[in-house]
Scaffold this motif. Structure first.
Motif, PDB file in Angstrom:
ATOM      1  N   LEU A 205      37.267 -78.471 -21.518  1.00  0.00           N
ATOM      2  CA  LEU A 205      36.109 -77.993 -22.290  1.00  0.00           C
ATOM      3  C   LEU A 205      35.902 -78.851 -23.542  1.00  0.00           C
ATOM      4  O   LEU A 205      34.776 -79.222 -23.865  1.00  0.00           O
ATOM      5  N   HIS A 206      36.989 -79.166 -24.219  1.00  0.00           N
ATOM      6  CA  HIS A 206      36.909 -79.980 -25.433  1.00  0.00           C
ATOM      7  C   HIS A 206      36.210 -81.324 -25.143  1.00  0.00           C
ATOM      8  O   HIS A 206      35.265 -81.698 -25.831  1.00  0.00           O
ATOM      9  N   GLU A 207      36.658 -81.999 -24.095  1.00  0.00           N
ATOM     10  CA  GLU A 207      36.077 -83.325 -23.799  1.00  0.00           C
ATOM     11  C   GLU A 207      34.646 -83.200 -23.295  1.00  0.00           C
ATOM     12  O   GLU A 207      33.793 -83.996 -23.681  1.00  0.00           O
ATOM     13  N   ALA A 209      32.551 -80.885 -24.042  1.00  0.00           N
ATOM     14  CA  ALA A 209      31.716 -80.504 -25.191  1.00  0.00           C
ATOM     15  C   ALA A 209      31.345 -81.729 -26.034  1.00  0.00           C
ATOM     16  O   ALA A 209      30.309 -81.740 -26.699  1.00  0.00           O
ATOM     17  N   HIS A 210      32.158 -82.786 -25.962  1.00  0.00           N
ATOM     18  CA  HIS A 210      31.815 -84.029 -26.660  1.00  0.00           C
ATOM     19  C   HIS A 210      30.583 -84.704 -26.062  1.00  0.00           C
ATOM     20  O   HIS A 210      29.952 -85.530 -26.706  1.00  0.00           O
ATOM     21  N   LEU A 211      30.253 -84.362 -24.830  1.00  0.00           N
ATOM     22  CA  LEU A 211      29.035 -84.919 -24.240  1.00  0.00           C
ATOM     23  C   LEU A 211      27.800 -84.333 -24.916  1.00  0.00           C
ATOM     24  O   LEU A 211      26.712 -84.889 -24.856  1.00  0.00           O
ATOM     25  N   ASN A 215      31.501 -85.548 -31.878  1.00  0.00           N
ATOM     26  CA  ASN A 215      32.189 -85.460 -33.177  1.00  0.00           C
ATOM     27  C   ASN A 215      32.995 -84.164 -33.179  1.00  0.00           C
ATOM     28  O   ASN A 215      33.007 -83.453 -32.180  1.00  0.00           O
ATOM     29  N   HIS A 216      33.636 -83.880 -34.286  1.00  0.00           N
ATOM     30  CA  HIS A 216      34.345 -82.596 -34.404  1.00  0.00           C
ATOM     31  C   HIS A 216      33.673 -81.748 -35.483  1.00  0.00           C
ATOM     32  O   HIS A 216      34.339 -81.154 -36.329  1.00  0.00           O
ATOM     33  N   SER A 217      32.390 -81.709 -35.444  1.00  0.00           N
ATOM     34  CA  SER A 217      31.615 -80.961 -36.437  1.00  0.00           C
ATOM     35  C   SER A 217      31.701 -79.459 -36.156  1.00  0.00           C
ATOM     36  O   SER A 217      32.224 -79.034 -35.126  1.00  0.00           O
ATOM     37  N   ARG A 219      29.283 -77.692 -35.328  1.00  0.00           N
ATOM     38  CA  ARG A 219      28.486 -77.444 -34.110  1.00  0.00           C
ATOM     39  C   ARG A 219      29.337 -77.659 -32.864  1.00  0.00           C
ATOM     40  O   ARG A 219      29.252 -76.911 -31.900  1.00  0.00           O
ATOM     41  N   PHE A 220      30.179 -78.702 -32.915  1.00  0.00           N
ATOM     42  CA  PHE A 220      31.074 -78.979 -31.784  1.00  0.00           C
ATOM     43  C   PHE A 220      32.018 -77.792 -31.561  1.00  0.00           C
ATOM     44  O   PHE A 220      32.132 -77.263 -30.460  1.00  0.00           O
ATOM     45  N   TRP A 221      32.680 -77.348 -32.633  1.00  0.00           N
ATOM     46  CA  TRP A 221      33.648 -76.263 -32.493  1.00  0.00           C
ATOM     47  C   TRP A 221      32.989 -74.937 -32.094  1.00  0.00           C
ATOM     48  O   TRP A 221      33.585 -74.133 -31.401  1.00  0.00           O
TER      49      TRP A 221
HETATM   50 ZN   LIG Z   1      37.712 -84.225 -29.638  1.00  0.00          ZN
END
Ligand SMILES: [Zn+2]
Length: 251
Positions: A205-207, A209-211, A215-217, A219-221
């Motif tokens: 999911l983490h990777e 979600a990078h699509l 970034n690790h903003s 919004r990403f989290w």
């Molecule tokens: Zn990451």
């Protein structure tokens, strides 16, 4: 705006106590809403103790002592013996970790050319090769499983998030569990196969979600938390045990 999950309690730390001759590893979490200390066991995160706000940390080993029978039963049941998988080594008879459970490396009684070099039967990984090829056979079995399992998980997560990727790669990086390139290539470490599925699902999911967010903003989290409210526990777990577990020889 997505709300942070309120169910997970802050983790204080991870400890090891020797109780009745067992080295018990556990995570302690403090919760403002819990009135009594409680013990939980999950196959992915292992043993956790949730304590109320003013509960003294020193009392935790006493609590564990009282519940030792139940705890050892859980550990055996889930086959998640972190002590044993920390020191795993590829050798016949040894236990190694696969999807969070221990599987035993077992030599095939007769080496058959017609069969695969390694195959899983219940909790035994049968290796059908000469001793000198053992390490290569086991690691390539893991890589193959990694591709099959991760391909399915990636495809599911991709459609869930409504994104697209170009390529899936299985690698053996020393320090990374996964990565996502700007060109849409998702790479994962085959050693993830040693972890339980909820942890693997989190990394996928983490990777993926990078699509959406490269970034690790916040919004990403927010995306990751939305689909996996326990993501921070998995992250913490990866940081604490990941390196030790992934010490499996075969780089
Ligand atoms: Zn990451």
């Amino acid at each position: 705006m997505l709300k942070k999950d309120k169910r997970s309690s802050p983790v204080i730390g991870c400890y090891t106590s020797n109780i009745d001759g067992h080295d018990i590893q556990y995570m302690v979490k403090r919760s403002a809403r819990c009135r009594y200390a409680r013990i939980e066991f999950k196959s992915d995160t292992g043993l956790s103790v949730v304590i109320p706000r003013h509960y003294a940390l020193e009392r935790v080993p006493v609590l564990l002592q009282e519940k030792i029978t139940w705890i050892t039963r859980q550990i055996t049941k889930h086959r998640l013996n972190l002590n044993s998988i920390r020191t795993q080594r590829i050798a016949i008879g040894n236990f190694i970790s696969f999807l969070g459970r221990n599987i035993q490396l077992t030599k095939a009684s007769i080496i058959e050319d017609s069969r695969e070099h390694a195959y899983l039967i219940e909790d035994k990984l049968i290796v059908n090769c000469a001793d000198a090829e053992l390490e290569e056979v086991v690691t390539s079995w893991y890589r193959k499983q990694a591709f099959l399992i991760l391909k399915q998980k990636v495809d599911e997560t991709i459609s869930l998030l409504g994104v697209e990727y170009t390529r899936l790669m299985i690698r053996g990086q020393k320090t990374r569990w996964g990565s996502c390139s700007r060109k849409g290539t998702l790479s994962f470490n085959w050693k993830l196969m040693m972890f339980s599925e909820p942890v693997i699902d989190y990394v996928v999911l983490h990777e993926v979600a990078h699509l959406k967010e490269m970034n690790h903003s916040k919004r990403f989290w927010a995306i990751v938390e939305w689909y996996c409210p326990e993501c921070h526990e998995h992250r913490k777990w990866l940081r604490l045990y990941g390196q030790q577990i992934a010490g499996l020889t075969g780089e």
